[in-house]
Design an enzyme around this catalytic site. Structure first.
Site, PDB file in Angstrom:
ATOM      1  CB  ILE A 145       3.647 -16.364 -14.410  1.00 44.19           C
ATOM      2  CG1 ILE A 145       2.968 -15.689 -13.213  1.00 44.19           C
ATOM      3  CG2 ILE A 145       3.463 -17.997 -14.179  1.00 44.19           C
ATOM      4  CD1 ILE A 145       1.690 -15.799 -12.967  1.00 44.19           C
ATOM      5  CB  THR A 163       3.497  -4.141 -22.370  1.00 41.37           C
ATOM      6  OG1 THR A 163       3.440  -5.124 -21.427  1.00 41.37           O
ATOM      7  CG2 THR A 163       2.633  -4.996 -23.653  1.00 41.37           C
ATOM      8  CB  THR A 197      -6.747 -14.971 -12.735  1.00 42.19           C
ATOM      9  OG1 THR A 197      -6.858 -14.493 -11.537  1.00 42.19           O
ATOM     10  CG2 THR A 197      -7.955 -14.316 -13.639  1.00 42.19           C
ATOM     11  CD  GLU A 211      -7.986 -10.807  -9.588  1.00 40.36           C
ATOM     12  OE1 GLU A 211      -8.592  -9.989 -10.499  1.00 40.36           O
ATOM     13  OE2 GLU A 211      -6.866 -10.562  -9.271  1.00 40.36           O
ATOM     14  CE  LYS A 255      -6.324 -14.166 -17.841  1.00 41.49           C
ATOM     15  NZ  LYS A 255      -5.153 -14.267 -18.668  1.00 41.49           N
ATOM     16  CG  ASN A 271      -3.196 -13.127  -5.463  1.00 44.68           C
ATOM     17  OD1 ASN A 271      -4.339 -13.277  -5.466  1.00 44.68           O
ATOM     18  ND2 ASN A 271      -2.930 -11.965  -5.715  1.00 44.68           N
ATOM     19  CE  LYS A 288       0.396  -7.719 -11.350  1.00 38.62           C
ATOM     20  NZ  LYS A 288       1.134  -7.418 -12.481  1.00 38.62           N
ATOM     21  CG  PHE A 289       0.433  -6.717  -1.850  1.00 34.33           C
ATOM     22  CD1 PHE A 289       0.536  -5.662  -1.005  1.00 34.33           C
ATOM     23  CD2 PHE A 289       0.286  -8.013  -1.062  1.00 34.33           C
ATOM     24  CE1 PHE A 289       0.268  -5.692   0.433  1.00 34.33           C
ATOM     25  CE2 PHE A 289       0.139  -8.064   0.127  1.00 34.33           C
ATOM     26  CZ  PHE A 289       0.108  -6.736   0.804  1.00 34.33           C
ATOM     27  CG  LEU A 320      -2.203  -2.927   4.144  1.00 36.54           C
ATOM     28  CD1 LEU A 320      -1.946  -3.979   3.422  1.00 36.54           C
ATOM     29  CD2 LEU A 320      -2.185  -3.241   5.779  1.00 36.54           C
ATOM     30  NE  ARG A 363      -6.536  -3.286  -6.924  1.00 39.93           N
ATOM     31  CZ  ARG A 363      -5.916  -4.502  -6.742  1.00 39.93           C
ATOM     32  NH1 ARG A 363      -6.454  -5.729  -6.721  1.00 39.93           N
ATOM     33  NH2 ARG A 363      -4.478  -4.251  -7.086  1.00 39.93           N
ATOM     34  N   GLY A 384     -13.984  -1.329  -5.865  1.00 39.07           N
ATOM     35  CA  GLY A 384     -14.453  -2.735  -5.892  1.00 39.07           C
ATOM     36  C   GLY A 384     -13.549  -3.844  -5.369  1.00 39.07           C
TER      37      GLY A 384
HETATM   38  P1  NAD Z   1       2.836  -9.837 -16.496  1.00 39.64           P
HETATM   39  O1  NAD Z   1       2.042  -8.484 -16.494  1.00 39.64           O
HETATM   40  O2  NAD Z   1       4.113  -9.896 -15.444  1.00 39.64           O
HETATM   41  O3  NAD Z   1       3.510 -10.454 -17.946  1.00 39.64           O
HETATM   42  C1  NAD Z   1       2.694 -10.262 -19.117  1.00 39.64           C
HETATM   43  C2  NAD Z   1       3.313 -10.405 -20.213  1.00 39.64           C
HETATM   44  O4  NAD Z   1       2.716 -10.240 -21.461  1.00 39.64           O
HETATM   45  C3  NAD Z   1       4.568  -9.302 -20.334  1.00 39.64           C
HETATM   46  O5  NAD Z   1       5.845  -9.749 -20.869  1.00 39.64           O
HETATM   47  C4  NAD Z   1       3.975  -8.339 -21.476  1.00 39.64           C
HETATM   48  O6  NAD Z   1       5.040  -7.697 -22.492  1.00 39.64           O
HETATM   49  C5  NAD Z   1       3.279  -9.505 -22.428  1.00 39.64           C
HETATM   50  N1  NAD Z   1       2.098  -8.979 -23.201  1.00 39.64           N
HETATM   51  C6  NAD Z   1       1.073  -8.153 -22.651  1.00 39.64           C
HETATM   52  N2  NAD Z   1       0.426  -7.863 -23.831  1.00 39.64           N
HETATM   53  C7  NAD Z   1       0.962  -8.495 -24.880  1.00 39.64           C
HETATM   54  C8  NAD Z   1       0.407  -8.627 -26.196  1.00 39.64           C
HETATM   55  N3  NAD Z   1      -0.486  -7.972 -26.782  1.00 39.64           N
HETATM   56  N4  NAD Z   1       1.037  -9.402 -27.223  1.00 39.64           N
HETATM   57  C9  NAD Z   1       2.258 -10.115 -26.569  1.00 39.64           C
HETATM   58  N5  NAD Z   1       2.700 -10.264 -25.436  1.00 39.64           N
HETATM   59  C10 NAD Z   1       1.850  -9.287 -24.334  1.00 39.64           C
HETATM   60  O7  NAD Z   1       1.718 -11.008 -15.925  1.00 39.64           O
HETATM   61  P2  NAD Z   1       1.843 -12.084 -15.197  1.00 39.64           P
HETATM   62  O8  NAD Z   1       1.656 -11.933 -13.715  1.00 39.64           O
HETATM   63  O9  NAD Z   1       3.194 -13.038 -15.529  1.00 39.64           O
HETATM   64  O10 NAD Z   1       0.759 -13.096 -15.802  1.00 39.64           O
HETATM   65  C11 NAD Z   1       0.839 -14.007 -16.663  1.00 39.64           C
HETATM   66  C12 NAD Z   1      -0.665 -14.642 -16.911  1.00 39.64           C
HETATM   67  O11 NAD Z   1      -1.013 -15.230 -15.696  1.00 39.64           O
HETATM   68  C13 NAD Z   1      -1.642 -13.765 -17.260  1.00 39.64           C
HETATM   69  O12 NAD Z   1      -2.371 -14.446 -18.103  1.00 39.64           O
HETATM   70  C14 NAD Z   1      -2.372 -13.575 -15.999  1.00 39.64           C
HETATM   71  O13 NAD Z   1      -3.921 -13.328 -16.234  1.00 39.64           O
HETATM   72  C15 NAD Z   1      -2.174 -15.027 -15.360  1.00 39.64           C
HETATM   73  N6  NAD Z   1      -2.135 -15.007 -13.779  1.00 39.64           N
HETATM   74  C16 NAD Z   1      -1.434 -14.318 -12.935  1.00 39.64           C
HETATM   75  C17 NAD Z   1      -1.370 -14.441 -11.596  1.00 39.64           C
HETATM   76  C18 NAD Z   1      -0.381 -13.499 -10.913  1.00 39.64           C
HETATM   77  O14 NAD Z   1      -0.574 -13.706  -9.754  1.00 39.64           O
HETATM   78  N7  NAD Z   1       0.244 -12.660 -11.441  1.00 39.64           N
HETATM   79  C19 NAD Z   1      -2.200 -15.446 -11.031  1.00 39.64           C
HETATM   80  C20 NAD Z   1      -3.058 -16.245 -11.927  1.00 39.64           C
HETATM   81  C21 NAD Z   1      -3.005 -16.004 -13.234  1.00 39.64           C
HETATM   82  O1  DAU Z   2      -5.679 -13.871  -8.103  1.00 35.92           O
HETATM   83  C1  DAU Z   2      -5.020 -13.938  -9.194  1.00 35.92           C
HETATM   84  C2  DAU Z   2      -4.440 -12.556  -9.676  1.00 35.92           C
HETATM   85  O2  DAU Z   2      -3.492 -12.049  -8.723  1.00 35.92           O
HETATM   86  C3  DAU Z   2      -3.935 -12.298 -11.014  1.00 35.92           C
HETATM   87  O3  DAU Z   2      -4.841 -12.807 -11.915  1.00 35.92           O
HETATM   88  C4  DAU Z   2      -3.592 -10.931 -11.265  1.00 35.92           C
HETATM   89  O4  DAU Z   2      -3.098 -10.905 -12.455  1.00 35.92           O
HETATM   90  C5  DAU Z   2      -2.514 -10.462 -10.183  1.00 35.92           C
HETATM   91  O5  DAU Z   2      -2.069  -8.955 -10.386  1.00 35.92           O
HETATM   92  C6  DAU Z   2      -3.090 -10.489  -8.716  1.00 35.92           C
HETATM   93  O6  DAU Z   2      -4.118  -9.639  -8.774  1.00 35.92           O
HETATM   94  P1  DAU Z   2      -4.223  -8.961  -7.266  1.00 35.92           P
HETATM   95  O7  DAU Z   2      -5.167  -7.659  -7.266  1.00 35.92           O
HETATM   96  O8  DAU Z   2      -4.820  -9.856  -6.053  1.00 35.92           O
HETATM   97  O9  DAU Z   2      -2.787  -8.553  -6.944  1.00 35.92           O
HETATM   98  P2  DAU Z   2      -2.056  -7.257  -6.409  1.00 35.92           P
HETATM   99  O10 DAU Z   2      -0.654  -7.523  -6.004  1.00 35.92           O
HETATM  100  O11 DAU Z   2      -2.386  -6.092  -7.493  1.00 35.92           O
HETATM  101  O12 DAU Z   2      -2.633  -6.915  -5.126  1.00 35.92           O
HETATM  102  C7  DAU Z   2      -2.805  -7.914  -4.045  1.00 35.92           C
HETATM  103  C8  DAU Z   2      -3.131  -7.399  -2.909  1.00 35.92           C
HETATM  104  O13 DAU Z   2      -2.593  -6.610  -2.018  1.00 35.92           O
HETATM  105  C9  DAU Z   2      -4.770  -6.893  -3.135  1.00 35.92           C
HETATM  106  O14 DAU Z   2      -5.627  -7.156  -2.097  1.00 35.92           O
HETATM  107  C10 DAU Z   2      -4.626  -5.357  -3.265  1.00 35.92           C
HETATM  108  C11 DAU Z   2      -3.559  -5.377  -2.290  1.00 35.92           C
HETATM  109  N1  DAU Z   2      -2.342  -4.148  -2.221  1.00 35.92           N
HETATM  110  C12 DAU Z   2      -1.894  -4.110  -3.535  1.00 35.92           C
HETATM  111  C13 DAU Z   2      -0.893  -3.175  -3.699  1.00 35.92           C
HETATM  112  C14 DAU Z   2      -0.101  -2.892  -5.242  1.00 35.92           C
HETATM  113  C15 DAU Z   2      -2.166  -3.294  -1.473  1.00 35.92           C
HETATM  114  O15 DAU Z   2      -2.807  -3.437  -0.280  1.00 35.92           O
HETATM  115  N2  DAU Z   2      -1.245  -2.325  -1.561  1.00 35.92           N
HETATM  116  C16 DAU Z   2      -0.394  -2.120  -2.868  1.00 35.92           C
HETATM  117  O16 DAU Z   2       0.209  -1.438  -2.721  1.00 35.92           O
END
Ligand code: NAD
Ligand code: DAU
Length: 334
Positions: free
Chosen positions: A12, A36, A120, A122, A151, A176, A186-187, A203, A270, A272
């Protein structure tokens, strides 16, 4: 405006940097990222000459103090973000998401810098499938996993720093995200890249769990609205009315690849596993006038599939290690 973006090499954060550099020439972006396993310098290649990149840890207080002292605002994306990893080893989640946020809060407090905290949905736990209510700003916190608990903890630190120390902060809790540059753990990217590799999508459990999908560019346009016009101390929920169950998403991806809708495997669930997330973003829409641009999930998903087809060099180096980690964690076809 001079902006510090933490986690700008992640999914993001990198899309936020692209959007900011493209649409706001008056903004100077500094990215702080630890790189990372989830960070990818290549995500910033196209904007590399327009930003400053600092390789470092948000928990490094001296570095953070120096960087925060030189900017007008901080947008904090950096985090350990994957639920499955938090179940395997929670410690990096405590260290980065809680201690790292503390380090940033102390710096913005010292330098009186505007701070926006990315969080998030969550933190609110999960909903029943037939619950008529969605999460809103008044929903009590009830996190389920080590990730969501870390978080939630960081959100609480922000609220305390606003009230006790007068820090000028806002918080957003988004649902998400999907779109380009998302890690293949990610999914959605996992299933797309599996299909490119001829592997059946996977799934978890029944696949009846529901997520509320939003395009990453819509998340980021909301963040800009909040950063510029949000009320200090206020939390805003970000969502685009995108509820879908996981099985339907897999079926849609299979259809885009010309495959049969049942051409996937059910695998170990997964522990929980949250059942359903749903966001009520009325406050953001009425108070700040924000609206999502990506209203059709299928169109956004197909564009995302195209991005992964066209950018194999971006994800390929991470694919084998990601699948090995899932296998090592005990994932089995049911
Ligand atoms: P991501 O895992 O793709 O990216 C995380 C980034 O943070 C990476 O570039 C990593 O190198 C960096 N990072 C990790 N630890 C660090 C540290 N100690 N110091 C500096 N950099 C560090 O994550 P994302 O999916 O882009 O999520 C970004 C933010 O959005 C997070 O705070 C997450 O909780 C939040 N968020 C994500 C989603 C989603 O669907 N992915 C939804 C809602 C909120
Ligand atoms: O809701 C916001 C959150 O969405 C963010 O805070 C998190 O950073 C982000 O990773 C995401 O969390 P989820 O756990 O919802 O996302 P994930 O992509 O891991 O999984 C989405 C859904 O799909 C979840 O119900 C688990 C399921 N899944 C996931 C994977 C990786 C599968 O069924 N198969 C898979 O292979």
């Amino acid at each position: 405006m001079r902006l510090l973006v933490t986690g700008g090499a992640g999914f993001i954060g990198a899309n936020f940097v692209h959007q900011s550099v493209t649409s706001r020439p008056d903004v100077h972006v500094t990215v702080l990222d630890k790189l990372t396993y989830a960070g990818n310098r290549a995500s910033l290649d196209q904007v590399a000459d327009r930003i400053e990149f600092v390789h470092g840890d948000i928990a490094d207080t001296a570095l953070v103090d120096r960087l925060v002292g030189g900017v007008d605002a901080v947008v904090h994306f950096a985090a350990e973000s994957h639920n499955d990893n938090s179940l395997a080893d929670p410690w990096p989640f405590v260290q980065t998401n809680i201690v790292g946020t503390y380090s940033l809060l102390q710096a913005v407090r010292r330098h009186q810098v505007r701070y926006h905290h990315i969080s998030t949905d969550e933190v609110y736990g999960d909903l029943e499938l037939d619950d008529p209510k969605a999460f809103d700003e008044s929903t009590p916190y009830n996190p389920s996993s080590p990730y969501s608990a870390s978080k939630a903890s960081s959100d609480m630190l922000v609220r305390a720093w606003v009230r006790s120390f007068g820090v000028r902060a806002t918080i957003s809790n988004c649902s998400n995200n999907y779109g380009p540059r998302q890690h293949v753990e990610k999914f959605i990217p996992r299933q797309i890249t599996n299909l490119i590799d001829g592997i059946r999508p996977r799934l978890y459990g029944t696949g009846h769990q529901v997520r509320d999908w939003i395009h990453v560019d819509d998340h980021n346009s909301a963040v800009w609205e909040i950063l510029e016009r949000g009320r200090i101390g206020q939390t805003y929920l970000i969502g685009a009315d995108g509820e879908r169950d996981n099985k339907s998403v897999v079926e849609m991806i299979l259809e885009a690849f010309g495959r049969a809708p049942d051409d996937f495997d059910h695998v170990t669930d997964r522990p929980g596993h949250d059942l359903r997330y749903a966001i009520d973003s009325s406050l953001l829409r009425t108070e700040l006038g924000w609206e999502p641009r990506y209203r059709d999930f299928r169109t956004g998903l197909e564009a995302t599939i195209d991005w992964y087809r066209e950018n194999e060099s971006w994800w390929r180096p991470r694919k084998a290690a990601t699948e090995s980690a899932y296998a090592a964690a005990g994932e089995k076809v049911l």
